[in-house]
Design a protein around this motif. Sequence first.
Motif, PDB file in Angstrom:
ATOM      1  N   ARG A 147      -0.256  -6.078   3.464  1.00 47.83           N
ATOM      2  CA  ARG A 147      -0.411  -6.089   4.933  1.00 47.83           C
ATOM      3  C   ARG A 147       0.583  -5.157   5.595  1.00 47.83           C
ATOM      4  O   ARG A 147       0.253  -4.427   6.528  1.00 47.83           O
ATOM      5  N   GLU A 148       1.822  -5.174   5.124  1.00 49.55           N
ATOM      6  CA  GLU A 148       2.833  -4.303   5.722  1.00 49.55           C
ATOM      7  C   GLU A 148       2.501  -2.833   5.494  1.00 49.55           C
ATOM      8  O   GLU A 148       2.626  -2.008   6.403  1.00 49.55           O
ATOM      9  N   LEU A 149       2.054  -2.488   4.283  1.00 46.36           N
ATOM     10  CA  LEU A 149       1.653  -1.109   4.010  1.00 46.36           C
ATOM     11  C   LEU A 149       0.472  -0.698   4.879  1.00 46.36           C
ATOM     12  O   LEU A 149       0.433   0.416   5.409  1.00 46.36           O
ATOM     13  N   ARG A 150      -0.479  -1.579   5.024  1.00 50.76           N
ATOM     14  CA  ARG A 150      -1.655  -1.286   5.849  1.00 50.76           C
ATOM     15  C   ARG A 150      -1.250  -1.060   7.300  1.00 50.76           C
ATOM     16  O   ARG A 150      -1.735  -0.155   7.967  1.00 50.76           O
ATOM     17  N   ASN A 151      -0.316  -1.854   7.795  1.00 52.53           N
ATOM     18  CA  ASN A 151       0.150  -1.713   9.177  1.00 52.53           C
ATOM     19  C   ASN A 151       0.962  -0.430   9.363  1.00 52.53           C
ATOM     20  O   ASN A 151       0.984   0.136  10.453  1.00 52.53           O
ATOM     21  N   MET A 152       1.651   0.014   8.302  1.00 58.63           N
ATOM     22  CA  MET A 152       2.429   1.254   8.381  1.00 58.63           C
ATOM     23  C   MET A 152       1.519   2.467   8.468  1.00 58.63           C
ATOM     24  O   MET A 152       1.843   3.436   9.137  1.00 58.63           O
ATOM     25  N   GLY A 153       0.409   2.448   7.757  1.00 56.21           N
ATOM     26  CA  GLY A 153      -0.507   3.589   7.753  1.00 56.21           C
ATOM     27  C   GLY A 153      -0.115   4.591   6.692  1.00 56.21           C
ATOM     28  O   GLY A 153       0.979   4.560   6.138  1.00 56.21           O
ATOM     29  N   LYS A 155       0.460   7.795   7.032  1.00 57.59           N
ATOM     30  CA  LYS A 155       1.369   8.854   7.471  1.00 57.59           C
ATOM     31  C   LYS A 155       2.802   8.563   7.055  1.00 57.59           C
ATOM     32  O   LYS A 155       3.603   9.465   6.906  1.00 57.59           O
ATOM     33  N   GLU A 156       3.122   7.318   6.877  1.00 54.01           N
ATOM     34  CA  GLU A 156       4.496   6.938   6.556  1.00 54.01           C
ATOM     35  C   GLU A 156       4.636   6.553   5.090  1.00 54.01           C
ATOM     36  O   GLU A 156       5.464   5.722   4.732  1.00 54.01           O
ATOM     37  N   GLN A 157       3.834   7.157   4.201  1.00 57.38           N
ATOM     38  CA  GLN A 157       3.841   6.793   2.791  1.00 57.38           C
ATOM     39  C   GLN A 157       5.200   6.999   2.130  1.00 57.38           C
ATOM     40  O   GLN A 157       5.563   6.279   1.224  1.00 57.38           O
ATOM     41  N   ARG A 158       5.922   7.965   2.592  1.00 64.32           N
ATOM     42  CA  ARG A 158       7.193   8.277   1.948  1.00 64.32           C
ATOM     43  C   ARG A 158       8.269   7.242   2.260  1.00 64.32           C
ATOM     44  O   ARG A 158       9.238   7.132   1.537  1.00 64.32           O
ATOM     45  N   ASP A 159       8.111   6.508   3.328  1.00 59.49           N
ATOM     46  CA  ASP A 159       9.133   5.550   3.747  1.00 59.49           C
ATOM     47  C   ASP A 159       8.715   4.109   3.440  1.00 59.49           C
ATOM     48  O   ASP A 159       8.749   3.242   4.303  1.00 59.49           O
ATOM     49  N   VAL A 160       8.312   3.862   2.193  1.00 60.57           N
ATOM     50  CA  VAL A 160       7.917   2.514   1.787  1.00 60.57           C
ATOM     51  C   VAL A 160       9.182   1.663   1.666  1.00 60.57           C
ATOM     52  O   VAL A 160      10.166   2.091   1.037  1.00 60.57           O
ATOM     53  N   PRO A 161       9.192   0.487   2.270  1.00 56.86           N
ATOM     54  CA  PRO A 161      10.382  -0.381   2.181  1.00 56.86           C
ATOM     55  C   PRO A 161      10.753  -0.683   0.719  1.00 56.86           C
ATOM     56  O   PRO A 161       9.874  -0.829  -0.138  1.00 56.86           O
ATOM     57  N   GLN A 162      12.035  -0.782   0.473  1.00 56.40           N
ATOM     58  CA  GLN A 162      12.523  -0.988  -0.890  1.00 56.40           C
ATOM     59  C   GLN A 162      12.046  -2.319  -1.493  1.00 56.40           C
ATOM     60  O   GLN A 162      11.817  -2.389  -2.686  1.00 56.40           O
ATOM     61  N   TRP A 163      11.902  -3.334  -0.675  1.00 63.42           N
ATOM     62  CA  TRP A 163      11.468  -4.618  -1.237  1.00 63.42           C
ATOM     63  C   TRP A 163      10.042  -4.505  -1.803  1.00 63.42           C
ATOM     64  O   TRP A 163       9.730  -5.141  -2.800  1.00 63.42           O
ATOM     65  N   TRP A 176      -2.962   1.348  -3.637  1.00 65.81           N
ATOM     66  CA  TRP A 176      -3.038   0.784  -2.289  1.00 65.81           C
ATOM     67  C   TRP A 176      -2.943   1.892  -1.236  1.00 65.81           C
ATOM     68  O   TRP A 176      -3.669   1.886  -0.247  1.00 65.81           O
ATOM     69  N   GLN A 177      -2.005   2.815  -1.448  1.00 62.99           N
ATOM     70  CA  GLN A 177      -1.824   3.902  -0.483  1.00 62.99           C
ATOM     71  C   GLN A 177      -3.080   4.765  -0.396  1.00 62.99           C
ATOM     72  O   GLN A 177      -3.475   5.176   0.697  1.00 62.99           O
ATOM     73  N   ARG A 178      -3.716   5.027  -1.536  1.00 60.49           N
ATOM     74  CA  ARG A 178      -4.973   5.787  -1.525  1.00 60.49           C
ATOM     75  C   ARG A 178      -6.058   5.028  -0.769  1.00 60.49           C
ATOM     76  O   ARG A 178      -6.813   5.621   0.003  1.00 60.49           O
ATOM     77  N   ARG A 179      -6.155   3.750  -1.010  1.00 59.03           N
ATOM     78  CA  ARG A 179      -7.167   2.926  -0.342  1.00 59.03           C
ATOM     79  C   ARG A 179      -6.949   2.934   1.175  1.00 59.03           C
ATOM     80  O   ARG A 179      -7.897   3.083   1.946  1.00 59.03           O
ATOM     81  N   ILE A 180      -5.689   2.792   1.578  1.00 57.31           N
ATOM     82  CA  ILE A 180      -5.376   2.765   3.020  1.00 57.31           C
ATOM     83  C   ILE A 180      -5.704   4.111   3.641  1.00 57.31           C
ATOM     84  O   ILE A 180      -6.296   4.166   4.736  1.00 57.31           O
ATOM     85  N   SER A 181      -5.369   5.214   2.963  1.00 58.47           N
ATOM     86  CA  SER A 181      -5.669   6.530   3.543  1.00 58.47           C
ATOM     87  C   SER A 181      -7.178   6.761   3.596  1.00 58.47           C
ATOM     88  O   SER A 181      -7.683   7.385   4.541  1.00 58.47           O
ATOM     89  N   THR A 182      -7.928   6.230   2.622  1.00 55.66           N
ATOM     90  CA  THR A 182      -9.398   6.340   2.662  1.00 55.66           C
ATOM     91  C   THR A 182      -9.951   5.574   3.851  1.00 55.66           C
ATOM     92  O   THR A 182     -10.839   6.059   4.559  1.00 55.66           O
ATOM     93  N   TRP A 183      -9.447   4.390   4.075  1.00 53.70           N
ATOM     94  CA  TRP A 183      -9.906   3.586   5.219  1.00 53.70           C
ATOM     95  C   TRP A 183      -9.634   4.311   6.533  1.00 53.70           C
ATOM     96  O   TRP A 183     -10.458   4.324   7.423  1.00 53.70           O
ATOM     97  N   GLU A 184      -8.413   4.907   6.617  1.00 55.07           N
ATOM     98  CA  GLU A 184      -8.058   5.607   7.845  1.00 55.07           C
ATOM     99  C   GLU A 184      -8.929   6.833   8.071  1.00 55.07           C
ATOM    100  O   GLU A 184      -9.304   7.133   9.202  1.00 55.07           O
ATOM    101  N   SER A 185      -9.273   7.537   6.991  1.00 54.62           N
ATOM    102  CA  SER A 185     -10.136   8.723   7.144  1.00 54.62           C
ATOM    103  C   SER A 185     -11.557   8.314   7.529  1.00 54.62           C
ATOM    104  O   SER A 185     -12.227   9.055   8.249  1.00 54.62           O
ATOM    105  N   LEU A 186     -12.020   7.161   7.079  1.00 56.14           N
ATOM    106  CA  LEU A 186     -13.340   6.666   7.465  1.00 56.14           C
ATOM    107  C   LEU A 186     -13.362   6.197   8.927  1.00 56.14           C
ATOM    108  O   LEU A 186     -14.375   6.319   9.586  1.00 56.14           O
TER     109      LEU A 186
END
Length: 188
Positions: A147-153, A155-163, A176-186
């Motif tokens: 959920r947190e990754l999805r909310n980040m989007g 664009k902010e893939q490089r700044d993934v929280p350490q936890w 997950w990051q690929r899936r989120i970017s696919t959703w955003e492009s759709l």
Amino acid sequence: MPERLAQAFPPQGEGFSILESVSPVTGLPINPLSAKDLGIDAARWGALGKSAMLAWRELQPDTPVLTQDIADRLKISHNAARLRLRKLAQHGLAKFVDGYWHGLVRDLTEIARKMGTEGRRQAQAAVLVQRRSERQNVRESWRKAFRELRNMGSKEQRDVPQWIVRLIPSRVLLSWQRRISTWESLDS
């Protein structure tokens, strides 16, 4: 009840149904000392075993039974039935008189204690409950991370929280990051 379950578990009155008195937390029967319950400590490997307990179920103290009758009921060979009945006789749960087998009643807890299997059922149940809890915690933390990754989007893939980096394997995180970017492009 689905047809397969109805065939696997006889209706009440004909025998024991494992579905009739089971704890929703552990999945264990509520009355663990039931002779019909194959999960009791006396029926564990290292004690009598499930196959001997199945034979014991077929014996009645007041009704003598031939070895072949037990074999037919359990759909096993004559020799297999004989071995199971001898095992029961060794532990005082059956006796052979004039060519017939008679079931005997004895404290199954005492047999489990003597054979060294007493308490294994409760130990197994405790491990099961602990593992279920651990799996639930892992699932919840993965959901929270996604959920947190999805909310980040994306664009902010490089700044993934350490936890999240410590918790989620890198291949899963990448997926997950690929899936989120696919959703955003759709959505665009």
